[in-house]
Write an enzyme that holds these catalytic residues in place. Structure first.
Site, PDB file in Angstrom:
ATOM      1  N   ASP A 370      46.206  33.130  50.510  1.00 11.91           N
ATOM      2  CA  ASP A 370      46.344  32.627  49.157  1.00 11.91           C
ATOM      3  C   ASP A 370      44.938  32.582  48.549  1.00 11.91           C
ATOM      4  O   ASP A 370      43.943  32.605  49.274  1.00 11.91           O
ATOM      5  CB  ASP A 370      46.974  31.231  49.204  1.00 11.91           C
ATOM      6  CG  ASP A 370      47.054  30.598  47.838  1.00 11.91           C
ATOM      7  OD1 ASP A 370      47.527  31.278  46.918  1.00 11.91           O
ATOM      8  OD2 ASP A 370      46.630  29.440  47.693  1.00 11.91           O
ATOM      9  N   THR A 372      43.753  30.282  45.658  1.00  7.96           N
ATOM     10  CA  THR A 372      43.273  28.949  45.296  1.00  7.96           C
ATOM     11  C   THR A 372      43.250  28.016  46.502  1.00  7.96           C
ATOM     12  O   THR A 372      44.268  27.812  47.156  1.00  7.96           O
ATOM     13  CB  THR A 372      44.163  28.343  44.192  1.00  7.96           C
ATOM     14  OG1 THR A 372      44.220  29.245  43.096  1.00  7.96           O
ATOM     15  CG2 THR A 372      43.613  27.003  43.741  1.00  7.96           C
TER      16      THR A 372
END
Length: 682
Positions: A370, A372
């Protein structure tokens, strides 16, 4: 096996565990009684000693018998209990062989003492039936020594847990009606106010209510520099306060603290079984019965065609086969390596949830991450507020912040931080709604607000977004995340947010590539922003504008293509993908849901930990294979020698006592090899 406590939240016991104490006591007493038995039995082979009638007469035989009774009957009793249980449940193991071998040597010698007439003359040696009390006693003591060394090694593998437990202070300073009271830690309750003075270890997880200080959080973050904490900041139990003083509110206590979760995870993982252990169990299921058959065949062959005294030689070699074939090294090969490897990982901030995850991690070829909070700091900052005509920027921010304070998304935190910095008063929200991977909506001050990506706004029937999208493209090319805003069903502007890339991310990506890993970024962010981050980091591929279910589907697609996938993430929206991967890796700085869904947690939230975890997995699995290879090789060579394979050529036979020494040395070798992982550099 001795039962163990499920929880490990109390102070670690510096004296070790009860089973180690019990076995050590049995070993010492057994050795004390066995030494004279061994000396008397060996007197026949020492010219200066066998001239004394007492050393080779009835007194010697009776002394050996009496001293062997407590050794076999008390110090070795746990082995007979376990051996009997293995027969009753038909789960034959090393204790089956030990019980039969020691029991046979002791019973045969006892019968020779009391009923010598029942033995054929062919068994007589110098007019008496030979005794093997020393073999029975020495084997018991040697096996006990192996058990003590194993238990001691196992207690050393728990050093990581002990070190963590010792971070917890025994007391806390409770603040009641303005007065401080020192209370035991187990009396602290959620909601209590606690004072932390300079140099104190923070007792539980909580929130700073008054004061400020710098706190050494190296235990969690690995950073050597202290972190400044003030009112409203969270503090973690086990970290060390600096020169300031503050009052905190207890929010998590006991096993619910971050430190408690870490201890539980490590302890549970060390007790778990790796899939490779299933292979060992299947082998052992056939191995022990095969050894019993080989032992019987050894007895028959020696009694049939062996040299005189045939019966004695047949018995001795059959017992030697049983003892040298004890599969203790085989049984230790996997769990010892798993325990040491997981303990070593914990010391380095790599928490393994179970042994299966550690084994699977060795074979991964693709890392899906991912963006963030994983590649980036996860603490985005507002860069631009671009309102539409006739809308004030601060009014727009106030309305957006009023909605976003109900959201857990990292971007919402950036908006709240900016609103607090600007001193904006927030309004209450009606009809709040959050769409995962899309955005949020709510009514504030009679205005219906929508905040999220363009697809979310369109799904909410917001039209005329094209002018905002054109502006957003330019901002996204600069690596900024754009949030579209609609007010009362019409476009109202943009807010751009930039999330700084972690300082360690580039180094982490390089180390992963060096390990032969392909790195792919999955993000709900738009393609332009994601592309800018991907180019900067040198990633192999990027998939943007993807929702949580899409992340899980993408991982399933990779796995269907035969790829072994490890997924790293930190948010609630990453949980489905973490569960779908071969191995899920959660950032320790992320949410509890992500951590629970993952097989491995990186306490420091540093992506370099994945490289460490992969190296740990490969080293541990290599160590297991070395142990298994040694155990199989040992038994493959030891059993034929004990059966008498060297006798026709070299005239050598293996006594049960020597077989016991060899069996113990094999276990010690496996334990020693596993303990090498404690010094593993990742």
């Amino acid at each position: 096996m001795t039962l163990e406590k499920i929880t490990n939240h109390g102070k670690s016991n510096p004296d070790g565990d009860d089973e180690l104490h019990a076995m050590t006591k049995r070993f010492r007493i057994g050795a004390l009684f066995t030494l004279p038995v061994f000396v008397l039995a060996m007197a026949n082979h020492i010219p200066t000693m066998n001239m004394h009638p007492w050393m080779d007469g009835e007194a010697s035989r009776w002394t050996q018998f009496l001293l062997t009774i407590p050794v076999v009957g008390w110090t070795g009793w746990p082995f007979f209990q376990r051996g009997w249980q293995s027969v009753v449940t038909w789960r034959l193991n090393m204790f089956t062989l030990i019980a039969i071998g020691v029991g046979a040597a002791f019973i045969m010698s006892t019968l020779a003492m009391f009923f010598p007439g029942m033995f054929p003359r062919s068994m007589l040696h110098n007019g008496v039936v030979p005794l093997y009390f020393e073999s029975a006693a020495v084997v018991v003591v040697l096996v006990l020594m192996g058990q003590v060394l194993e238990l001691h090694a196992r207690s050393r593998t728990g050093s990581a847990i002990s070190a963590l437990l010792n971070l917890i202070p025994p007391t806390a300073r409770q603040v009641t009606s303005g007065t401080d009271h020192v209370v035991p830690l187990d009396q602290v309750k959620i909601g209590d106010w606690l004072r932390v003075v300079p140099g104190d270890t923070i007792p539980v997880d909580g929130l700073v209510l008054e004061g400020h200080s710098s706190i050494d959080e190296a235990m969690i973050s690995g950073e050597p520099l202290p972190t400044h904490k003030s009112v409203g900041d969270l503090v973690t139990g086990g970290t060390v306060n600096g020169s300031g003083s503050f009052i905190m509110k207890a929010q998590r206590i006991g096993g619910d603290t971050l430190l408690g979760h870490i201890v539980d995870m490590v302890a549970e993982a060390q007790r778990s079984r790796a899939p490779i252990q299933g292979l060992v169990d299947r082998v052992a299921a056939y191995f022990v019965p095969a050894v019993l058959v080989i032992s019987m065949l050894t007895f028959v062959i020696w009694f049939w065609i062996g040299p005189e005294p045939r019966l004695a030689n047949a018995m001795v070699n059959a017992v030697a086969v049983l003892i040298i074939a004890c599969p203790c090294a085989l049984g230790l090969a996997t769990p010892m390596s798993i325990m040491v490897g997981i303990g070593r990982g914990a010391q380095l901030g790599v928490l393994v949830k179970n042994a299966e995850a550690l084994e699977r991690l060795e074979k991964v070829t693709v890392l899906v991450v991912d963006k963030t909070g994983t590649l980036t700091e996860g603490k985005p900052q507002i860069m631009d507020i671009v309102p539409s005509k006739d809308i004030d920027a601060k009014v727009l921010l106030r309305l957006v912040a009023s909605v976003e304070r109900n959201s857990e998304h990292p971007l919402a935190a950036a908006i709240m931080q900016r609103a607090n910095k600007d001193g904006l008063g927030l309004e209450s929200v009606l009809d709040f709604r959050s769409v995962t991977g899309g955005g949020t909506a709510g009514t504030v001050d009679h205005h219906r607000m929508h905040i999220g990506n363009s697809d979310f706004l369109r799904s909410e029937k917001i039209q005329d977004l094209e002018p905002l999208e054109a502006l957003a493209e330019k901002l996204q090319d600069e690596g900024r995340t754009v949030m579209f805003i609609a007010m009362d069903g019409k476009p109202a502007g943009l807010i751009t947010v930039a999330d700084p890339i972690k300082a360690t991310t580039i180094e982490a990506i390089k180390s992963l590539h060096a390990l032969g890993m392909k790195v792919i970024m999955l993000t709900g962010d738009n393609r332009r922003t994601a592309g800018a981050v991907s180019r900067h980091l040198g990633l192999d591929a990027v998939v943007a504008d993807i929702d949580p279910s899409g992340k899980a589907d993408y991982i399933k697609k990779l796995r269907s293509e035969g790829k072994q996938v490890v997924m790293a993430g930190d948010g609630i929206n990453d949980a489905p993908a973490l569960s779908a991967a071969d191995v899920g890796v959660a950032m320790g700085t992320g949410t509890d849901v992500a951590i629970q869904s993952a097989g491995i947690t990186l306490v420091k939230g540093d992506l370099r930990g994945i490289s460490q975890a992969i190296s740990l997995s490969r080293s541990t699995m290599s160590n297991i294979r070395q142990n298994l290879c040694f155990a199989f090789l040992y038994n493959g060579l030891g059993i034929p020698i004990a059966a008498g394979a060297l006798y026709p050529t070299f005239g050598l036979v293996l006594s049960p006592m020597i077989a016991g020494i060899a069996m113990s040395l094999s276990s010690i070798s496996v334990v020693g090899n596993a303990l090498r992982l404690r010094k593993l550099k990742l």
